[in-house]
Design an enzyme around this catalytic site. Structure first.
Site, PDB file in Angstrom:
ATOM      1  N   SER A  82      -6.152 -70.555 -37.803  1.00 41.28           N
ATOM      2  CA  SER A  82      -6.057 -71.314 -39.055  1.00 41.28           C
ATOM      3  C   SER A  82      -6.538 -70.452 -40.205  1.00 41.28           C
ATOM      4  CB  SER A  82      -6.876 -72.599 -38.977  1.00 41.28           C
ATOM      5  OG  SER A  82      -8.246 -72.296 -38.786  1.00 41.28           O
ATOM      6  N   HIS A  96      -2.443 -72.544 -47.135  1.00 43.75           N
ATOM      7  CA  HIS A  96      -3.039 -72.935 -45.856  1.00 43.75           C
ATOM      8  C   HIS A  96      -2.042 -72.661 -44.740  1.00 43.75           C
ATOM      9  CE1 HIS A  96      -3.047 -76.254 -42.764  1.00 43.75           C
ATOM     10  NE2 HIS A  96      -4.230 -75.722 -42.539  1.00 43.75           N
ATOM     11  N   ASN A  98      -1.881 -73.075 -40.208  1.00 42.08           N
ATOM     12  CA  ASN A  98      -2.536 -73.422 -38.950  1.00 42.08           C
ATOM     13  C   ASN A  98      -1.480 -73.532 -37.864  1.00 42.08           C
ATOM     14  OD1 ASN A  98      -3.167 -75.835 -36.937  1.00 42.08           O
ATOM     15  ND2 ASN A  98      -5.120 -74.922 -37.521  1.00 42.08           N
ATOM     16  N   ARG A 100      -1.388 -74.050 -33.476  1.00 42.06           N
ATOM     17  CA  ARG A 100      -2.305 -74.400 -32.403  1.00 42.06           C
ATOM     18  C   ARG A 100      -1.546 -74.841 -31.149  1.00 42.06           C
ATOM     19  NH1 ARG A 100      -2.219 -77.946 -36.559  1.00 42.06           N
ATOM     20  NH2 ARG A 100      -1.536 -80.077 -36.132  1.00 42.06           N
ATOM     21  N   ASN A 269     -17.619 -80.134 -31.219  1.00 37.45           N
ATOM     22  CA  ASN A 269     -18.821 -79.316 -31.377  1.00 37.45           C
ATOM     23  C   ASN A 269     -18.473 -77.858 -31.642  1.00 37.45           C
ATOM     24  OD1 ASN A 269     -21.620 -78.948 -31.527  1.00 37.45           O
ATOM     25  ND2 ASN A 269     -21.781 -78.373 -29.362  1.00 37.45           N
ATOM     26  N   GLY A 270     -17.472 -77.656 -32.500  1.00 40.49           N
ATOM     27  CA  GLY A 270     -17.143 -76.299 -32.924  1.00 40.49           C
ATOM     28  C   GLY A 270     -18.180 -75.761 -33.893  1.00 40.49           C
ATOM     29  N   THR A 272     -19.722 -75.118 -37.181  1.00 38.25           N
ATOM     30  CA  THR A 272     -19.559 -75.823 -38.452  1.00 38.25           C
ATOM     31  C   THR A 272     -19.188 -74.883 -39.586  1.00 38.25           C
ATOM     32  OG1 THR A 272     -21.138 -77.517 -37.750  1.00 38.25           O
ATOM     33  CG2 THR A 272     -20.698 -77.335 -40.113  1.00 38.25           C
ATOM     34  N   GLU A 273     -19.829 -73.714 -39.656  1.00 37.50           N
ATOM     35  CA  GLU A 273     -19.520 -72.769 -40.727  1.00 37.50           C
ATOM     36  C   GLU A 273     -18.057 -72.354 -40.682  1.00 37.50           C
ATOM     37  OE1 GLU A 273     -21.278 -71.609 -43.336  1.00 37.50           O
ATOM     38  OE2 GLU A 273     -22.840 -73.036 -42.804  1.00 37.50           O
ATOM     39  N   SER A 274     -17.510 -72.187 -39.479  1.00 34.78           N
ATOM     40  CA  SER A 274     -16.107 -71.798 -39.343  1.00 34.78           C
ATOM     41  C   SER A 274     -15.185 -72.950 -39.715  1.00 34.78           C
ATOM     42  CB  SER A 274     -15.834 -71.345 -37.902  1.00 34.78           C
ATOM     43  OG  SER A 274     -16.632 -70.241 -37.567  1.00 34.78           O
TER      44      SER A 274
END
EC number: 1.3.3.3
Length: 315
Positions: A82, A96, A98, A100, A269-270, A272-274
């Protein structure tokens, strides 16, 4: 997906000509991880983020379980690349991308797309972006672009504002090779109605859709870089900069309220900053803002933020 991340980052460093991406690799305790690359304060890009992630686990995130209940009870695997680019110059659009892949037991699908969010209206830029992706779509399926363009207009829409985020592009999800092409939530939307009227399509296999994803990913630089080169030297002042910062607020609103990738990342629960790397470094809101009539800012609202047949635009 890693190759796509590498190619896009290399191309963006070349067009920026000043800054380089820094990379953070991360691991997810439940399984998997990724690598986040961010370029900041470049000659062109105020902030550019290009992510790769690959995660797996035993428990489906709620957003997937709700959409595809047949995947319940199976372990899942998901991977994707992404990207969001926020330029300095308000005449260069934010963009943008993405793409997947997801699987859980017998269930698998591809999704993704790319869309353009201009601050100032240039019809030839919108047309170039759409024509580039239509050419790729047409190489794989004659109905991809008509359905996925309509789906993109539907998806990147801020319902609470009754307003499109930008001028669209293509968007698709849950592509597992079977009918219908449109798998969105709105049975009465233009994309749904168009897709429903199509004749039964030949089943597509995993390799065919994977090839389509690859070609879409590699169409990004040809779709976007010529726009950057055309607008990078356009002079701007505080008025244009303030309007850009205001419109960036719409980007924040969409990503935090509607964006599936953001929701999926937080639910699994990836890092967060990313996940929140897509947000612009500077943004502002203004109470009850209305652009003055007959101004370039008003043109964005009056013309560009309405679905258009950009492919057939004639300058």
């Amino acid at each position: 997906m890693k190759s796509l991340q590498d190619e896009i980052c290399q191309g963006l460093e070349e067009v920026d000509g000043q800054a380089k991406f820094i990379e953070d690799s991360w691991q997810r305790p439940e399984g998997g991880g990724g690598r986040s690359r961010v370029l900041r304060e470049g000659a062109i890009f105020e902030q550019a983020g290009v992510n790769f992630s690959e995660v797996w686990g035993k428990e489906l995130p709620p957003s997937i379980a709700k959409q595809r209940p047949e995947a319940a009870g199976h372990q899942f695997y998901a991977t994707g690349t992404s990207m969001v680019l926020h330029p300095h110059n308000p005449y260069i659009p934010t963009v943008h991308l993405n793409y997947r892949y997801f699987e859980a037991g017998p269930v698998w699908w591809f999704g993704g797309g790319a869309d353009l969010t201009p601050y100032y209206a240039f019809e030839e830029d919108a047309s170039h972006f759409h024509r580039t992706f239509k050419q790729v779509c047409d190489q794989h399926h004659p109905e991809y672009y008509p359905v996925f363009k309509r789906w993109c207009d539907e998806y990147f829409y801020l319902n609470h504002r009754q307003e499109a985020r930008g001028i669209g592009g293509i968007f698709f999800d849950y592509q597992d090779g079977l009918d219908p092409l449109y798998r969105g939530p709105f049975a009465e939307s233009d994309a749904a109605i168009y897709s429903e009227k199509l004749s039964p399509q030949q089943p597509r296999n995993w390799e065919e859709i994977f090839s389509f994803i690859n070609d879409c990913g590699r169409a990004f630089l040809p779709a976007y870089v010529p726009i950057v080169q055309k607008r990078r030297s356009t002079e701007y002042g505080d008025r244009e900069r303030q309007f850009q910062l205001y419109r960036r607020g719409r980007y924040v609103e969409f990503n935090l309220v509607y964006d599936r990738g953001t929701i999926f990342g937080l639910q699994t629960n990836g890092r967060t900053e990313s996940i929140l790397m897509s947000l612009p470094p500077l943004v502002r809101w203004e109470y009850c803002y209305q652009p003055a009539p007959n101004t370039p800012e008003a043109k964005l609202y009056d013309v560009f933020l309405k679905p258009q047949d950009w492919v057939n635009w004639q300058g």
